[in-house]
Scaffold this motif. Structure first.
Motif, PDB file in Angstrom:
ATOM      1  N   ALA A   1      43.081  36.062 -42.655  1.00  9.00           N
ATOM      2  CA  ALA A   1      42.590  35.173 -43.712  1.00  9.00           C
ATOM      3  C   ALA A   1      41.347  34.402 -43.256  1.00  9.00           C
ATOM      4  O   ALA A   1      40.855  33.546 -43.968  1.00  9.00           O
ATOM      5  N   ASP A   2      40.859  34.684 -42.045  1.00 10.27           N
ATOM      6  CA  ASP A   2      39.686  34.011 -41.470  1.00 10.27           C
ATOM      7  C   ASP A   2      39.879  32.509 -41.320  1.00 10.27           C
ATOM      8  O   ASP A   2      38.939  31.732 -41.457  1.00 10.27           O
ATOM      9  N   ASN A   3      41.109  32.084 -41.047  1.00  9.56           N
ATOM     10  CA  ASN A   3      41.394  30.680 -40.780  1.00  9.56           C
ATOM     11  C   ASN A   3      41.265  30.404 -39.289  1.00  9.56           C
ATOM     12  O   ASN A   3      41.271  31.324 -38.474  1.00  9.56           O
ATOM     13  N   GLU A   4      41.195  29.135 -38.917  1.00 13.46           N
ATOM     14  CA  GLU A   4      41.191  28.758 -37.511  1.00 13.46           C
ATOM     15  C   GLU A   4      42.512  29.203 -36.898  1.00 13.46           C
ATOM     16  O   GLU A   4      43.570  29.042 -37.503  1.00 13.46           O
ATOM     17  N   THR A   5      42.458  29.764 -35.714  1.00 11.49           N
ATOM     18  CA  THR A   5      43.659  30.319 -35.107  1.00 11.49           C
ATOM     19  C   THR A   5      43.873  29.808 -33.699  1.00 11.49           C
ATOM     20  O   THR A   5      42.941  29.354 -33.040  1.00 11.49           O
TER      21      THR A   5
ATOM     22  N   LYS B   1      54.324  47.124 -42.249  1.00 10.71           N
ATOM     23  CA  LYS B   1      54.891  46.484 -41.049  1.00 10.71           C
ATOM     24  C   LYS B   1      54.202  45.152 -40.767  1.00 10.71           C
ATOM     25  O   LYS B   1      54.857  44.163 -40.443  1.00 10.71           O
ATOM     26  N   ILE B   2      52.880  45.124 -40.887  1.00  6.73           N
ATOM     27  CA  ILE B   2      52.133  43.882 -40.653  1.00  6.73           C
ATOM     28  C   ILE B   2      52.535  42.832 -41.681  1.00  6.73           C
ATOM     29  O   ILE B   2      52.773  41.668 -41.330  1.00  6.73           O
ATOM     30  N   ASP B   3      52.642  43.216 -42.937  1.00 10.36           N
ATOM     31  CA  ASP B   3      53.063  42.281 -43.988  1.00 10.36           C
ATOM     32  C   ASP B   3      54.466  41.746 -43.709  1.00 10.36           C
ATOM     33  O   ASP B   3      54.738  40.557 -43.892  1.00 10.36           O
ATOM     34  N   TYR B   4      55.355  42.612 -43.259  1.00 13.26           N
ATOM     35  CA  TYR B   4      56.721  42.195 -42.929  1.00 13.26           C
ATOM     36  C   TYR B   4      56.705  41.123 -41.837  1.00 13.26           C
ATOM     37  O   TYR B   4      57.362  40.078 -41.959  1.00 13.26           O
ATOM     38  N   ILE B   5      55.944  41.369 -40.784  1.00 13.05           N
ATOM     39  CA  ILE B   5      55.849  40.410 -39.675  1.00 13.05           C
ATOM     40  C   ILE B   5      55.244  39.098 -40.152  1.00 13.05           C
ATOM     41  O   ILE B   5      55.738  38.015 -39.825  1.00 13.05           O
ATOM     42  N   HIS B   6      54.177  39.179 -40.928  1.00 14.39           N
ATOM     43  CA  HIS B   6      53.521  37.963 -41.420  1.00 14.39           C
ATOM     44  C   HIS B   6      54.430  37.158 -42.337  1.00 14.39           C
ATOM     45  O   HIS B   6      54.334  35.926 -42.385  1.00 14.39           O
ATOM     46  N   ASN B   7      55.310  37.812 -43.078  1.00 17.96           N
ATOM     47  CA  ASN B   7      56.167  37.113 -44.032  1.00 17.96           C
ATOM     48  C   ASN B   7      57.475  36.596 -43.438  1.00 17.96           C
ATOM     49  O   ASN B   7      58.205  35.868 -44.113  1.00 17.96           O
ATOM     50  N   ASN B   8      57.770  36.915 -42.175  1.00 17.92           N
ATOM     51  CA  ASN B   8      59.009  36.421 -41.570  1.00 17.92           C
ATOM     52  C   ASN B   8      59.122  34.900 -41.600  1.00 17.92           C
ATOM     53  O   ASN B   8      60.181  34.382 -41.967  1.00 17.92           O
ATOM     54  N   PRO B   9      58.100  34.121 -41.242  1.00 20.67           N
ATOM     55  CA  PRO B   9      58.244  32.659 -41.299  1.00 20.67           C
ATOM     56  C   PRO B   9      58.473  32.148 -42.731  1.00 20.67           C
ATOM     57  O   PRO B   9      59.143  31.129 -42.923  1.00 20.67           O
ATOM     58  N   VAL B  10      57.948  32.853 -43.718  1.00 17.85           N
ATOM     59  CA  VAL B  10      58.169  32.481 -45.122  1.00 17.85           C
ATOM     60  C   VAL B  10      59.622  32.763 -45.497  1.00 17.85           C
ATOM     61  O   VAL B  10      60.292  31.914 -46.100  1.00 17.85           O
TER      62      VAL B  10
ATOM     63  N   PRO C   1      52.225  32.575 -45.323  1.00 21.60           N
ATOM     64  CA  PRO C   1      52.120  33.107 -43.959  1.00 21.60           C
ATOM     65  C   PRO C   1      50.983  32.481 -43.133  1.00 21.60           C
ATOM     66  O   PRO C   1      51.137  32.296 -41.927  1.00 21.60           O
ATOM     67  N   VAL C   2      49.888  32.124 -43.758  1.00 18.94           N
ATOM     68  CA  VAL C   2      48.766  31.549 -42.994  1.00 18.94           C
ATOM     69  C   VAL C   2      49.058  30.132 -42.519  1.00 18.94           C
ATOM     70  O   VAL C   2      48.339  29.607 -41.668  1.00 18.94           O
ATOM     71  N   ASP C   3      50.128  29.518 -43.026  1.00 20.53           N
ATOM     72  CA  ASP C   3      50.507  28.185 -42.574  1.00 20.53           C
ATOM     73  C   ASP C   3      51.269  28.198 -41.254  1.00 20.53           C
ATOM     74  O   ASP C   3      51.433  27.168 -40.614  1.00 20.53           O
ATOM     75  N   TRP C   4      51.734  29.370 -40.836  1.00 20.58           N
ATOM     76  CA  TRP C   4      52.447  29.493 -39.558  1.00 20.58           C
ATOM     77  C   TRP C   4      51.397  29.529 -38.452  1.00 20.58           C
ATOM     78  O   TRP C   4      50.589  30.448 -38.347  1.00 20.58           O
TER      79      TRP C   4
END
Length: 58
Positions: A38-42, A9-18, A26-29
């Motif tokens: 991914a430990d990126n700035e949020t 479910k989490i992967d599905y949500i993360h991949n929606n913008p892709v 997904p980390v670009d959204w």
């Protein structure tokens, strides 16, 4: 809900913008929690420390 289903479910949500061709990763959204995983700035802060179910680590 099993850890496998929760991760699905989490992967599905993360991949929606892709899937909608807004971003290629997904980390670009900007507003995605994928950035937290991914430990990126949020923009949105979530506590994902120790996030796991049983033996499945998310």
């Amino acid at each position: 809900m099993s850890g496998k289903v929760l991760k699905q479910k989490i992967d599905y949500i993360h991949n929606n913008p892709v899937e909608q061709s807004f971003v290629t990763d997904p980390v670009d959204w900007k507003y995605s929690s994928a950035r937290n995983y991914a430990d990126n700035e949020t923009v949105l802060k979530i506590d994902n420390q120790g996030m796991h179910l049983g033996m499945i680590e998310l």
